[in-house]
Scaffold this active site. Sequence first.
Site, PDB file in Angstrom:
ATOM      1  N   ARG A   1     -13.321  17.864  -9.377  1.00 12.72           N
ATOM      2  CA  ARG A   1     -13.005  16.430  -8.581  1.00 12.72           C
ATOM      3  C   ARG A   1     -11.740  16.819  -7.706  1.00 12.72           C
ATOM      4  O   ARG A   1     -11.347  15.794  -7.008  1.00 12.72           O
ATOM      5  CB  ARG A   1     -12.267  15.792  -9.739  1.00 12.72           C
ATOM      6  CG  ARG A   1     -13.278  15.151 -11.185  1.00 12.72           C
ATOM      7  CD  ARG A   1     -12.645  14.928 -12.159  1.00 12.72           C
ATOM      8  NE  ARG A   1     -12.104  13.367 -12.019  1.00 12.72           N
ATOM      9  CZ  ARG A   1     -12.888  12.447 -12.037  1.00 12.72           C
ATOM     10  NH1 ARG A   1     -14.151  12.243 -12.098  1.00 12.72           N
ATOM     11  NH2 ARG A   1     -12.296  11.189 -11.868  1.00 12.72           N
TER      12      ARG A   1
ATOM     13  N   LYS B   1      -1.851  23.301 -16.577  1.00 11.14           N
ATOM     14  CA  LYS B   1      -3.360  23.126 -16.246  1.00 11.14           C
ATOM     15  C   LYS B   1      -3.714  23.137 -14.888  1.00 11.14           C
ATOM     16  O   LYS B   1      -2.931  22.448 -14.114  1.00 11.14           O
ATOM     17  CB  LYS B   1      -3.876  21.848 -16.679  1.00 11.14           C
ATOM     18  CG  LYS B   1      -5.187  21.081 -16.521  1.00 11.14           C
ATOM     19  CD  LYS B   1      -5.368  19.750 -17.457  1.00 11.14           C
ATOM     20  CE  LYS B   1      -6.707  19.467 -17.330  1.00 11.14           C
ATOM     21  NZ  LYS B   1      -7.170  18.691 -15.823  1.00 11.14           N
TER      22      LYS B   1
ATOM     23  N   GLN C   1      -0.439  14.971 -21.336  1.00  8.05           N
ATOM     24  CA  GLN C   1      -0.637  15.477 -20.311  1.00  8.05           C
ATOM     25  C   GLN C   1       0.243  14.706 -19.213  1.00  8.05           C
ATOM     26  O   GLN C   1       0.189  13.431 -19.099  1.00  8.05           O
ATOM     27  CB  GLN C   1      -2.087  15.264 -19.784  1.00  8.05           C
ATOM     28  CG  GLN C   1      -2.277  15.509 -18.246  1.00  8.05           C
ATOM     29  CD  GLN C   1      -2.148  14.636 -17.327  1.00  8.05           C
ATOM     30  OE1 GLN C   1      -2.528  13.518 -17.688  1.00  8.05           O
ATOM     31  NE2 GLN C   1      -1.737  15.032 -16.250  1.00  8.05           N
TER      32      GLN C   1
ATOM     33  N   SER D   1      -3.908  11.371 -21.116  1.00  6.80           N
ATOM     34  CA  SER D   1      -3.574  11.329 -19.722  1.00  6.80           C
ATOM     35  C   SER D   1      -2.075  10.553 -19.383  1.00  6.80           C
ATOM     36  O   SER D   1      -2.127   9.309 -20.166  1.00  6.80           O
ATOM     37  CB  SER D   1      -4.692  10.955 -19.313  1.00  6.80           C
ATOM     38  OG  SER D   1      -4.385  10.922 -17.691  1.00  6.80           O
TER      39      SER D   1
ATOM     40  N   ARG E   1     -13.162  11.530  -3.784  1.00  7.63           N
ATOM     41  CA  ARG E   1     -14.393  11.209  -4.750  1.00  7.63           C
ATOM     42  C   ARG E   1     -15.224   9.956  -4.185  1.00  7.63           C
ATOM     43  O   ARG E   1     -14.726   8.779  -4.206  1.00  7.63           O
ATOM     44  CB  ARG E   1     -13.873  10.968  -6.112  1.00  7.63           C
ATOM     45  CG  ARG E   1     -13.070  12.068  -6.705  1.00  7.63           C
ATOM     46  CD  ARG E   1     -12.202  11.751  -8.003  1.00  7.63           C
ATOM     47  NE  ARG E   1     -11.169  12.732  -7.949  1.00  7.63           N
ATOM     48  CZ  ARG E   1     -10.112  12.750  -8.921  1.00  7.63           C
ATOM     49  NH1 ARG E   1     -10.135  11.542  -9.800  1.00  7.63           N
ATOM     50  NH2 ARG E   1      -9.266  13.536  -9.122  1.00  7.63           N
TER      51      ARG E   1
ATOM     52  N   THR F   1      -0.210  18.987 -15.610  1.00 10.28           N
ATOM     53  CA  THR F   1      -1.278  19.220 -14.359  1.00 10.28           C
ATOM     54  C   THR F   1      -0.736  19.634 -13.156  1.00 10.28           C
ATOM     55  O   THR F   1       0.254  18.833 -12.706  1.00 10.28           O
ATOM     56  CB  THR F   1      -2.330  17.966 -14.283  1.00 10.28           C
ATOM     57  OG1 THR F   1      -2.698  17.566 -15.553  1.00 10.28           O
ATOM     58  CG2 THR F   1      -3.111  18.180 -13.269  1.00 10.28           C
TER      59      THR F   1
ATOM     60  N   TYR G   1       1.704  13.872 -15.295  1.00 12.16           N
ATOM     61  CA  TYR G   1       1.776  14.163 -13.745  1.00 12.16           C
ATOM     62  C   TYR G   1       2.956  13.730 -13.443  1.00 12.16           C
ATOM     63  O   TYR G   1       3.529  12.880 -13.713  1.00 12.16           O
ATOM     64  CB  TYR G   1       0.596  12.914 -13.287  1.00 12.16           C
ATOM     65  CG  TYR G   1      -0.774  13.340 -13.133  1.00 12.16           C
ATOM     66  CD1 TYR G   1      -1.357  14.438 -12.828  1.00 12.16           C
ATOM     67  CD2 TYR G   1      -1.710  12.350 -13.915  1.00 12.16           C
ATOM     68  CE1 TYR G   1      -2.645  14.690 -12.810  1.00 12.16           C
ATOM     69  CE2 TYR G   1      -2.913  12.602 -13.898  1.00 12.16           C
ATOM     70  CZ  TYR G   1      -3.513  13.835 -13.461  1.00 12.16           C
ATOM     71  OH  TYR G   1      -4.754  13.846 -13.439  1.00 12.16           O
TER      72      TYR G   1
ATOM     73  N   HIS H   1     -10.081  20.757 -12.322  1.00 14.51           N
ATOM     74  CA  HIS H   1      -9.957  19.371 -12.420  1.00 14.51           C
ATOM     75  C   HIS H   1     -11.334  18.958 -12.586  1.00 14.51           C
ATOM     76  O   HIS H   1     -11.667  17.930 -11.837  1.00 14.51           O
ATOM     77  CB  HIS H   1      -9.246  18.728 -11.272  1.00 14.51           C
ATOM     78  CG  HIS H   1      -8.270  17.606 -11.756  1.00 14.51           C
ATOM     79  ND1 HIS H   1      -7.161  17.619 -12.178  1.00 14.51           N
ATOM     80  CD2 HIS H   1      -8.961  16.412 -11.984  1.00 14.51           C
ATOM     81  CE1 HIS H   1      -6.767  16.514 -12.507  1.00 14.51           C
ATOM     82  NE2 HIS H   1      -7.709  15.665 -12.472  1.00 14.51           N
TER      83      HIS H   1
ATOM     84  N   TYR I   1     -16.918   6.889 -12.515  1.00 21.01           N
ATOM     85  CA  TYR I   1     -15.866   7.472 -12.507  1.00 21.01           C
ATOM     86  C   TYR I   1     -15.582   8.999 -13.248  1.00 21.01           C
ATOM     87  O   TYR I   1     -15.397   9.703 -12.758  1.00 21.01           O
ATOM     88  CB  TYR I   1     -14.555   6.535 -12.763  1.00 21.01           C
ATOM     89  CG  TYR I   1     -13.164   7.156 -12.954  1.00 21.01           C
ATOM     90  CD1 TYR I   1     -12.572   7.143 -11.971  1.00 21.01           C
ATOM     91  CD2 TYR I   1     -12.548   7.669 -14.545  1.00 21.01           C
ATOM     92  CE1 TYR I   1     -11.292   7.986 -12.200  1.00 21.01           C
ATOM     93  CE2 TYR I   1     -11.531   8.234 -14.538  1.00 21.01           C
ATOM     94  CZ  TYR I   1     -10.651   8.487 -13.441  1.00 21.01           C
ATOM     95  OH  TYR I   1      -9.468   9.162 -13.494  1.00 21.01           O
TER      96      TYR I   1
END
Length: 377
Positions: A279, A252, A128, A107, A165, A156, A130, A276, A25
Site C-alpha cells: 500500500r 514495522k 501500533q 491500529s 491508493r 510503523t 503512528y 505495508h 480499502y
Amino acid sequence: MGKILTIADLKQQAQRRVPKMFFDYADSGAWTEGTYRANEEDFSKIKLRQRVLVDMTDRSLATEMIGQKVSMPVALAPTGLTGMQHADGEMLAAKAAEEFGVPFTLSTMSICSIEDVASVTSKPFWFQLYVMKDRDFVNNLIDRAKAAGCSALVLTLDLQVLGQRHKDLRNGLSAPPKFTPKHIWQMATRPKWCLDMLRTQRRSFGNIVGHAKNVSDLSSLSSWTAEQFDPRLSWKDVEWIKERWGGKLILKGILDEEDAHASLDTGADAIIVSNHGGRQLDGAHSSIAMLPKIVDAVGDKVEVHMDGGIRSGQDVLKAVALGAKGTYIGRPFLYGLGADGKQGVTTALEIIRKEMDISMALCGKRLITDVDRSILA
C-alpha cells in the site's frame, strides 16, 4: 455460498456483505498494485519438500513471539478502519484472537479505541503507533496503551507520507461515510451491515476524536491525519519512543538490509519485514522475497517477523522456514470479519492453522519450532 474452506471464500463473502468503499480499502494497494500482487504471488514460487514415513503424531504449532506464548506463529496485523468492515470490528477481532491464543494488534487509525478493546479483553493486546507532529498526542497515545496494559508497541516506520491508493481516491473514502448518492447506494445494498452500524456509536477514529487537539468534527479528521503524519520521523525518534514506552518494541516496515542493520542500534525486540501490504511504495520487492535476505543479515541479533501476502497456512509455514519467528495477517482476518463478524475472524484463523498443520506434517515435521530451510525444495 458453499462451504468456507479458504481465505478466498471469506473474501468473496465479505465482498457481498461490506459496502464497496470499505471492502476496497482493505483490498487495495498503491498505484498499479504490482507490489500488492507480488506479495501474494511470490509465495507460490517457494516449493516444499514432501517427506514420507516419518512419525506425524503429537504435532504442535505453539511457539513464542517476543517471548510471549502463541498457539501458532501468527498475529492479527494492525489495520486502519477495521470497525468499518463490521460494527465494533476491532473489539470482535481482539476477542477472537484472545480465544485463539494469538496476539491482536490495534491500529492508531482504528474505529474502536484502545479503551474499547481493553474493556472486552482479559489478556494484553499489542498497540501500533503512528508518529504525529503533535508530540503531546503521541505521548498521550503511548501512555494510554500503557494504561490499557498493552504488552508490545508496534512502531510503523513506512507511512510518513501516504502512498497513492487509487481505489480510495475514486471511492471518496471517509469514516463515517459521506452521504452522497453513490455512498448511500453502496450502503443501502448492504442492509445487515447498516443495521449493525446503527446499533453502535463507534463510527469514527476512536483513538483520535476527543483526544487530539482541534479535532472535533470528522470532516476535518482526514485532513488532520494527512497534515499530522510526521515526515521527519528518524532513527533518533525511536529512542525517545522506546524510552517513553519502556516495554517490548517492534519496528514495522523494514524492507532493506541496510535499514535492518540500522534497526539493531534501537534495541527493538523485533522487526517486521513489511511493505505495508503493498500500500506504500509500489514497485518494491515483496516481503517474502526480502525476508531471507534480512534474516541472513540480522536474524542472529534480532527477532525477525514478516507480513504481506499471507493467504494460507502454507504461506505461514514458508515464512517460518525462511526464518520468520512470527507472521501477521491483515486482509485474511478483515475478510473474515466482513464475512461473519467475530466468528469469521475465528474461521480465518482456523483455516490458516489447519493448512499449516497438515503441510508441516507432509513436510515431515511435528513441531513448528523445528521448521527451517530444510523443508524447502
